[in-house]
Design a protein around this motif. Sequence first.
Motif, mmCIF file in Angstrom:
data_model
loop_
_atom_site.group_PDB
_atom_site.id
_atom_site.type_symbol
_atom_site.label_atom_id
_atom_site.label_comp_id
_atom_site.label_asym_id
_atom_site.label_seq_id
_atom_site.Cartn_x
_atom_site.Cartn_y
_atom_site.Cartn_z
ATOM 1 N N SER A 5 94.394 53.794 17.834
ATOM 2 C CA SER A 5 95.165 52.608 18.495
ATOM 3 C C SER A 5 96.382 53.194 18.968
ATOM 4 O O SER A 5 96.793 52.730 19.925
ATOM 5 N N ALA A 9 98.174 53.140 23.118
ATOM 6 C CA ALA A 9 99.413 52.500 23.362
ATOM 7 C C ALA A 9 100.405 53.119 22.220
ATOM 8 O O ALA A 9 100.422 52.932 21.487
ATOM 9 N N THR A 11 103.801 52.163 22.406
ATOM 10 C CA THR A 11 104.766 51.373 21.556
ATOM 11 C C THR A 11 104.096 49.777 21.475
ATOM 12 O O THR A 11 103.662 49.337 22.755
ATOM 13 N N LYS A 12 103.997 49.351 20.291
ATOM 14 C CA LYS A 12 103.539 47.817 20.359
ATOM 15 C C LYS A 12 104.573 47.060 19.362
ATOM 16 O O LYS A 12 104.929 47.503 18.584
ATOM 17 N N TYR A 48 104.176 39.014 21.775
ATOM 18 C CA TYR A 48 103.505 40.338 21.637
ATOM 19 C C TYR A 48 103.141 41.041 22.915
ATOM 20 O O TYR A 48 102.900 40.249 23.910
ATOM 21 N N GLU A 50 102.822 45.397 24.589
ATOM 22 C CA GLU A 50 102.862 46.816 24.232
ATOM 23 C C GLU A 50 102.846 47.611 25.507
ATOM 24 O O GLU A 50 102.622 47.114 26.642
ATOM 25 N N SER A 51 103.031 48.944 25.394
ATOM 26 C CA SER A 51 103.425 49.730 26.515
ATOM 27 C C SER A 51 102.669 51.109 26.253
ATOM 28 O O SER A 51 102.759 51.497 25.006
ATOM 29 N N LEU A 76 103.578 51.037 16.037
ATOM 30 C CA LEU A 76 103.414 49.335 15.973
ATOM 31 C C LEU A 76 104.766 48.863 15.276
ATOM 32 O O LEU A 76 105.218 49.471 14.213
ATOM 33 N N SER A 78 105.455 45.077 14.102
ATOM 34 C CA SER A 78 104.766 43.648 13.855
ATOM 35 C C SER A 78 105.739 42.949 13.040
ATOM 36 O O SER A 78 106.490 43.179 12.270
ATOM 37 N N THR A 166 92.631 46.555 19.839
ATOM 38 C CA THR A 166 93.686 45.551 19.811
ATOM 39 C C THR A 166 93.948 45.188 21.195
ATOM 40 O O THR A 166 94.109 45.861 22.149
ATOM 41 N N ARG A 168 96.116 44.184 24.153
ATOM 42 C CA ARG A 168 97.567 44.619 24.487
ATOM 43 C C ARG A 168 98.292 43.182 24.748
ATOM 44 O O ARG A 168 99.663 43.127 25.160
ATOM 45 N N GLY A 171 97.981 41.054 20.561
ATOM 46 C CA GLY A 171 98.231 41.945 19.363
ATOM 47 C C GLY A 171 97.065 41.743 18.469
ATOM 48 O O GLY A 171 96.998 42.463 17.298
#
Length: 816
Positions: A5, A9, A11-12, A48, A50-51, A76, A78, A166, A168, A171
């Motif tokens: 995961s 992505a 950055t989350k 939440y 992401e990128s 991640l 979180s 997951t 985007r 999350g």
Amino acid sequence: MFFTSLTVAQTKVGGKVIDEFDEPVAFANVFFKNSKTGVITDENGNFYFESDENYSTLVVSFVGFETQEIPLKKGLNSNLKIVLKEGTTLKEVIVYTGKTSKKNNPAIDILRKIWARKKKNGLYMFDQYKYDKYEKVEFDMNTIDSAFMNSKVFKGMEFIFDNIDTSRITGKTYLPIFINESLLEVYGDNLKKKKKEILKANKNSGFGNGDGVNTFIKDLYADYNIYNNYLKFFDKSFVSPLSRTGIDVYNYVLSDSAYIDNKWCYNIVYYPRRKNELTFKGDFWVNDSTWAIKKINLEASKSANINWVKEIYIEQEFDVLNDSVFLLKRDYMMSDFSLSKKEESKGVYGKRTTVVKNHVFNEPKDDKFYREEVNFYDNEVFAKTDEFWNENRFEGLNENESGIYKMLDTLQTVPKFKKIYNLATILGSGYIQVGKFDYGPIFSTFGYNDVEGLRVRAGGRTYFGPNDKWRLQGYAAYGFKDNKVKYGLLGKWMVDTKNRIILSLGNRRDVEQIGVSLTTSNDVLGRSFASSSLFSSGTNNKLTSINLTTLGFEMEPVKNFIFQTNFSYRTLKSASNEFSLDYYTDLTQTEIKSEVKQAEINLVAEYTPKRKTVGYGVDRLEVDNNYARLFLSYSNGMKGVFDSDFNYQKVQFYYRQPVLIGGFGRLFTTFEAGKIFGEVPLGLMGVIPGNQSYFSIENTYNLLDYYDFVADQYASLHFEHNFGGRLFSRVPYLRKLNLREIIGVKGVVGSVSDENIMINASGLNYVSPENLYWEYHAGVGNIFKVLRIDFAWRGSYLDMPNARKFAVRASFGFYF
């Protein structure tokens, strides 16, 4: 899985924004520093996103608070808890806190310019248009955790979790369980207000008929135009943030400006003024010269009065065709279906991605081209190869999406899964499939009335697939009080699929409550709720023994226009010693007959514009009932044919129209009128439909008993409006209950000819509503999300013997 995961992505981030008093900060801006990637916190301060890029700093801001910059680690991040402090100094900034002003607000000035140009943007600029469309629909189980994966339910099916991913947007972890892909050609004519979609290819992941699923999806995720005042989702009208009435329900803040694809654009943030209304929060980018939307995202408020849907998230992106034309190029919608709106509750994501390209303009087509085919079905559409899809998809599937097809094919070989799937099918259809035969419907197994006592019923139908061209079905029933066996048999054969020409033949011998509907029917297997419900009020002994045989012809020459003709022969006699259908056979009123024998020819024309159905066989399923219905019937009784007793002509008209009234709910209007020419006895008379059950039944009168009123000419008008919670949402203590208010009024006027009164020997006092019978009701719906309670009051004929002046009725149903 965690490592994989991170590679998808880069950055989350997820967490919650609060103030110094530990209260959530709703609608705060959260974005990656030096980027345009971000979101707005929800009502509880949660966020939440992401990128695919790597970012090291998160920026959190809200008017009236100091902006915070939060360092991020790779991958991640979180459960972040970000505390905003109240600001002390502000430079050259207009502050909007809580409800923003409608005056001197630059965001609203921009909004007015959008309104002025909305009919001059996109496809509206052209007389005709054509484009290619790719549509992908996916369903995923979400909030997958270790306890869920280790459940005994999935023993032997653990391989399905290899496709976990997951979201985007939220999350949350999810497991893809269904995917459907379509390629279409779309044609439109703005001058003629016509639109047509031609399905070129459809790929379905194993469950159900591909086009049937497609029909259901199109109703669930109806097309929408963000420039419209209201956007319809799940049969609800949400106020668009671009609506002319938006300033009454949204707060708007001019947040930013920047170049997007070499176009200078303004960024406007919007959020609801009040909770529990059908509104969104989000932001949009609008061009400074055309005032066309470049990007927009919409997220439904969690407090919105909609059931079984926890989240609705929409993204739209528009392409610049030239300096003045912005066209939709990508539309993404995600819904989170769940029994509860709690954050930790499990549910199912429904996602739709639409990509359009290859626009062609101003190439007119004739009216014949836009005429919708009645019963089109092309097997080649659903049999395209994997190579075809790899070459023609507008955007590729990711690894988990590609795995759905293989995973579902494997699942269908697992015996345990088959049992679960079959159980769900039984509950949904009401039938138990045994080979090529369906037993059911199981929900009609038991019933009760005063004549039959406890009634048991068993039946079934042939079933080779959803598109069967012929079908045999029947039932047998037994009453433990009258000790009689009843039955019904019906055969249908579609001899022409293009125009849906159907021949039918059937016979029924049963006990029935006549007069539960003004508009009569020759449905052989039909049975009214009045004679089959387990509970009813008052005496329910005015039932009729009926022996009905019909031979029918049906065709659909134009989409949703059906023409029917049938010949029927029936015998009618009372099923109870306490009820009579007797009539005089001579003018001196000395000869009495108790049984009616009648042959009849019936012609019917029915038009149901915008009705949506599933399937192409002899039987079709309706997607919903939110369409207009016009019904015209002519019947001719033929005395002497098969020893028939009466000559008469009967004309009936029925019109039902549902109307969405913006954000104020839905109004249902129903009008019926009819007249019988000639002498007829009680068994053939028009009976004003009463309702002695404890449940709400459409087009019946809640304060009337069966046979309270009879008429050989009548007209009725019903109004019912469901506000959908619009009023209760303004009441503080009721707001959180998400109740829905309903009001209605219904009335009927009619008369009986002297000739029909004269031949009546049943002992029933013929009373007709010559002075207008009317009643009204008010109800509360969405109680515990499934229950509706109506309170009904009688408005006239209050002095009738045993007149009921007040009644309470209930109904159950699962509605969004």
